[in-house]
Design a protein around this motif. Structure first.
Motif, mmCIF file in Angstrom:
data_model
loop_
_atom_site.group_PDB
_atom_site.id
_atom_site.type_symbol
_atom_site.label_atom_id
_atom_site.label_comp_id
_atom_site.label_asym_id
_atom_site.label_seq_id
_atom_site.Cartn_x
_atom_site.Cartn_y
_atom_site.Cartn_z
ATOM 1 N N VAL A 138 0.831 -1.203 0.000
ATOM 2 C CA VAL A 138 0.000 0.000 0.000
ATOM 3 C C VAL A 138 0.866 1.254 0.000
ATOM 4 O O VAL A 138 0.475 2.291 -0.554
ATOM 5 C CB VAL A 138 -0.949 -0.001 1.220
ATOM 6 C CG1 VAL A 138 -1.690 1.333 1.358
ATOM 7 C CG2 VAL A 138 -1.963 -1.141 1.091
ATOM 8 N N ASP A 139 2.048 1.163 0.579
ATOM 9 C CA ASP A 139 2.931 2.331 0.631
ATOM 10 C C ASP A 139 3.461 2.710 -0.748
ATOM 11 O O ASP A 139 3.974 3.820 -0.930
ATOM 12 C CB ASP A 139 4.092 2.070 1.592
ATOM 13 C CG ASP A 139 3.630 2.066 3.040
ATOM 14 O OD1 ASP A 139 3.099 3.093 3.488
ATOM 15 O OD2 ASP A 139 3.767 1.025 3.714
ATOM 16 N N ALA A 140 3.329 1.820 -1.721
ATOM 17 C CA ALA A 140 3.649 2.164 -3.113
ATOM 18 C C ALA A 140 2.386 2.466 -3.910
ATOM 19 O O ALA A 140 2.330 3.438 -4.662
ATOM 20 C CB ALA A 140 4.411 1.019 -3.777
ATOM 21 N N TRP A 141 1.353 1.656 -3.726
ATOM 22 C CA TRP A 141 0.126 1.828 -4.508
ATOM 23 C C TRP A 141 -0.638 3.099 -4.142
ATOM 24 O O TRP A 141 -1.195 3.762 -5.006
ATOM 25 C CB TRP A 141 -0.775 0.605 -4.362
ATOM 26 C CG TRP A 141 -0.365 -0.523 -5.235
ATOM 27 C CD1 TRP A 141 0.286 -1.668 -4.858
ATOM 28 C CD2 TRP A 141 -0.557 -0.622 -6.648
ATOM 29 N NE1 TRP A 141 0.515 -2.463 -5.953
ATOM 30 C CE2 TRP A 141 0.010 -1.855 -7.059
ATOM 31 C CE3 TRP A 141 -1.143 0.212 -7.594
ATOM 32 C CZ2 TRP A 141 -0.004 -2.263 -8.396
ATOM 33 C CZ3 TRP A 141 -1.157 -0.194 -8.924
ATOM 34 C CH2 TRP A 141 -0.594 -1.420 -9.310
ATOM 35 N N SER A 142 -0.682 3.451 -2.862
ATOM 36 C CA SER A 142 -1.439 4.635 -2.453
ATOM 37 C C SER A 142 -0.871 5.928 -3.053
ATOM 38 O O SER A 142 -1.618 6.718 -3.639
ATOM 39 C CB SER A 142 -1.488 4.728 -0.922
ATOM 40 O OG SER A 142 -2.212 5.864 -0.506
ATOM 41 N N PRO A 143 0.435 6.194 -2.947
ATOM 42 C CA PRO A 143 0.958 7.411 -3.592
ATOM 43 C C PRO A 143 0.848 7.375 -5.108
ATOM 44 O O PRO A 143 0.689 8.421 -5.753
ATOM 45 C CB PRO A 143 2.416 7.476 -3.125
ATOM 46 C CG PRO A 143 2.749 6.119 -2.629
ATOM 47 C CD PRO A 143 1.476 5.519 -2.141
ATOM 48 N N ALA A 144 0.918 6.173 -5.687
ATOM 49 C CA ALA A 144 0.758 6.063 -7.142
ATOM 50 C C ALA A 144 -0.645 6.491 -7.550
ATOM 51 O O ALA A 144 -0.831 7.228 -8.532
ATOM 52 C CB ALA A 144 1.027 4.633 -7.597
ATOM 53 N N ALA A 145 -1.647 6.038 -6.797
ATOM 54 C CA ALA A 145 -3.029 6.414 -7.097
ATOM 55 C C ALA A 145 -3.233 7.914 -6.905
ATOM 56 O O ALA A 145 -3.928 8.566 -7.702
ATOM 57 C CB ALA A 145 -3.984 5.631 -6.204
ATOM 58 N N HIS A 146 -2.628 8.463 -5.861
ATOM 59 C CA HIS A 146 -2.734 9.908 -5.611
ATOM 60 C C HIS A 146 -2.124 10.684 -6.780
ATOM 61 O O HIS A 146 -2.703 11.684 -7.253
ATOM 62 C CB HIS A 146 -2.019 10.260 -4.311
ATOM 63 C CG HIS A 146 -2.049 11.720 -3.982
ATOM 64 N ND1 HIS A 146 -3.173 12.347 -3.480
ATOM 65 C CD2 HIS A 146 -1.100 12.693 -4.108
ATOM 66 C CE1 HIS A 146 -2.918 13.635 -3.299
ATOM 67 N NE2 HIS A 146 -1.672 13.865 -3.678
ATOM 68 N N ALA A 147 -0.976 10.226 -7.265
ATOM 69 C CA ALA A 147 -0.322 10.892 -8.391
ATOM 70 C C ALA A 147 -1.166 10.773 -9.657
ATOM 71 O O ALA A 147 -1.248 11.715 -10.453
ATOM 72 C CB ALA A 147 1.064 10.287 -8.619
ATOM 73 N N ALA A 148 -1.803 9.611 -9.851
ATOM 74 C CA ALA A 148 -2.647 9.423 -11.029
ATOM 75 C C ALA A 148 -3.858 10.361 -10.984
ATOM 76 O O ALA A 148 -4.219 10.972 -11.995
ATOM 77 C CB ALA A 148 -3.111 7.973 -11.115
ATOM 78 N N ARG A 149 -4.461 10.495 -9.823
ATOM 79 C CA ARG A 149 -5.601 11.412 -9.687
ATOM 80 C C ARG A 149 -5.168 12.855 -9.979
ATOM 81 O O ARG A 149 -5.879 13.605 -10.658
ATOM 82 C CB ARG A 149 -6.192 11.320 -8.284
ATOM 83 C CG ARG A 149 -6.903 10.018 -7.981
ATOM 84 C CD ARG A 149 -7.644 10.094 -6.650
ATOM 85 N NE ARG A 149 -8.202 8.804 -6.281
ATOM 86 C CZ ARG A 149 -7.610 7.935 -5.471
ATOM 87 N NH1 ARG A 149 -6.425 8.230 -4.929
ATOM 88 N NH2 ARG A 149 -8.181 6.782 -5.196
ATOM 89 N N ALA A 150 -4.004 13.229 -9.454
ATOM 90 C CA ALA A 150 -3.508 14.588 -9.679
ATOM 91 C C ALA A 150 -3.218 14.824 -11.152
ATOM 92 O O ALA A 150 -3.524 15.891 -11.699
ATOM 93 C CB ALA A 150 -2.245 14.826 -8.846
ATOM 94 N N GLY A 151 -2.650 13.835 -11.810
ATOM 95 C CA GLY A 151 -2.357 13.964 -13.233
ATOM 96 C C GLY A 151 -3.607 14.080 -14.076
ATOM 97 O O GLY A 151 -3.666 14.867 -15.028
ATOM 98 N N LEU A 152 -4.612 13.294 -13.733
ATOM 99 C CA LEU A 152 -5.883 13.374 -14.450
ATOM 100 C C LEU A 152 -6.527 14.745 -14.259
ATOM 101 O O LEU A 152 -7.047 15.341 -15.207
ATOM 102 C CB LEU A 152 -6.831 12.275 -13.964
ATOM 103 C CG LEU A 152 -6.492 10.855 -14.423
ATOM 104 C CD1 LEU A 152 -7.332 9.834 -13.656
ATOM 105 C CD2 LEU A 152 -6.716 10.700 -15.922
ATOM 106 N N ALA A 153 -6.478 15.245 -13.032
ATOM 107 C CA ALA A 153 -7.064 16.552 -12.741
ATOM 108 C C ALA A 153 -6.348 17.664 -13.499
ATOM 109 O O ALA A 153 -6.963 18.672 -13.876
ATOM 110 C CB ALA A 153 -7.015 16.830 -11.245
ATOM 111 N N ALA A 154 -5.046 17.474 -13.730
ATOM 112 C CA ALA A 154 -4.254 18.487 -14.423
ATOM 113 C C ALA A 154 -4.327 18.338 -15.944
ATOM 114 O O ALA A 154 -3.762 19.159 -16.678
ATOM 115 C CB ALA A 154 -2.800 18.414 -13.970
ATOM 116 N N GLY A 155 -4.999 17.281 -16.422
ATOM 117 C CA GLY A 155 -5.127 17.084 -17.858
ATOM 118 C C GLY A 155 -3.860 16.603 -18.537
ATOM 119 O O GLY A 155 -3.658 16.842 -19.730
#
Length: 222
Positions: A138-155
């Motif tokens: 989870v310590d790898a998957w959770s920040p990865a998901a957070h980064a993916a959400r941020a990237g999607l939000a930024a287009g």
């Protein structure tokens, strides 16, 4: 002239799993070494065997009219049977959640791929009830998901989002060295688990790096 929209197909899923299996095979000895420090040294064998079996199953079923969700369900059940233990159910749940995200189609727009990272992270968290800081995958998957959400939000572009997620996963995996294990076999070591990388987080970071590299190569293909 209009440029055709890039897609992710059921055949691409087979090719992606071939790459993931090759990466886990290449990482097998290193993961076994890490797991030997705080576990029972079987994580490398489990990940290589599980993803190898899933890749073979997808290849054998390719061309049979499966949807992406059906392909990911096949990968999940195959990996679960090949791995078992704790890792198998976690990744099976992750792949099933990814299948739900992609749906009952044989191809989707390529920009749906970052959502797979988010879905897999959610599936792992829901099945294992793990939290960041427990010294687990989870310590790898959770920040990865957070980064993916941020990237999607930024287009951002899909491959760029996936690379950002892979970097976040690697940072998360490296951070497990300073953590005391709260779950799994390593938890029995208590403070002695500090100073060691969590093999599950390291393998997760490798999978995400492979996904990003695959997407980058796919984006450069004519």
């Amino acid at each position: 002239m209009t440029t055709p929209m890039q897609t992710f197909s059921r055949h691409d899923l087979t090719d992606l799993f071939r790459s993931l299996a090759e990466r886990m095979a290449a990482e097998q000895s290193y993961l076994a070494e890490l797991d030997g420090e705080i576990g029972d040294a079987d994580h490398g064998v489990a990940m290589a065997g599980g993803f190898g079996a899933a890749a073979r199953a997808l290849f054998e079923a390719d061309g049979g009219g499966q949807t992406l969700a059906q392909g990911l369900s096949l990968a999940a059940s195959t990996l679960l049977n090949a791995v078992g233990a704790t890792t198998g159910p976690l990744y099976a749940s992750a792949l099933l959640r990814a299948g739900q995200a992609l749906g009952d189609e044989d191809r989707v727009p390529f920009d749906r791929l970052p959502g797979v990272v988010i879905a897999m992270a959610e599936g792992i968290a829901a099945r294992g009830h793990g939290r960041p800081g427990d010294k687990t995958m989870v310590d790898a998957w959770s920040p990865a998901a957070h980064a993916a959400r941020a990237g999607l939000a930024a287009g951002m572009a899909p491959a760029q989002i996936l690379r950002q997620a892979a970097h976040a996963a690697l940072d998360g995996a490296q951070a497990t060295r300073a953590m005391m294990a709260a779950r799994g076999r390593a938890a029995r070591l208590g403070p002695r688990s500090i100073g060691h990388l969590d093999p599950g987080a390291v393998s997760a970071a490798a999978l995400l790096d492979c996904l990003a590299s695959w997407a980058e190569a796919r984006g450069r293909a004519p």
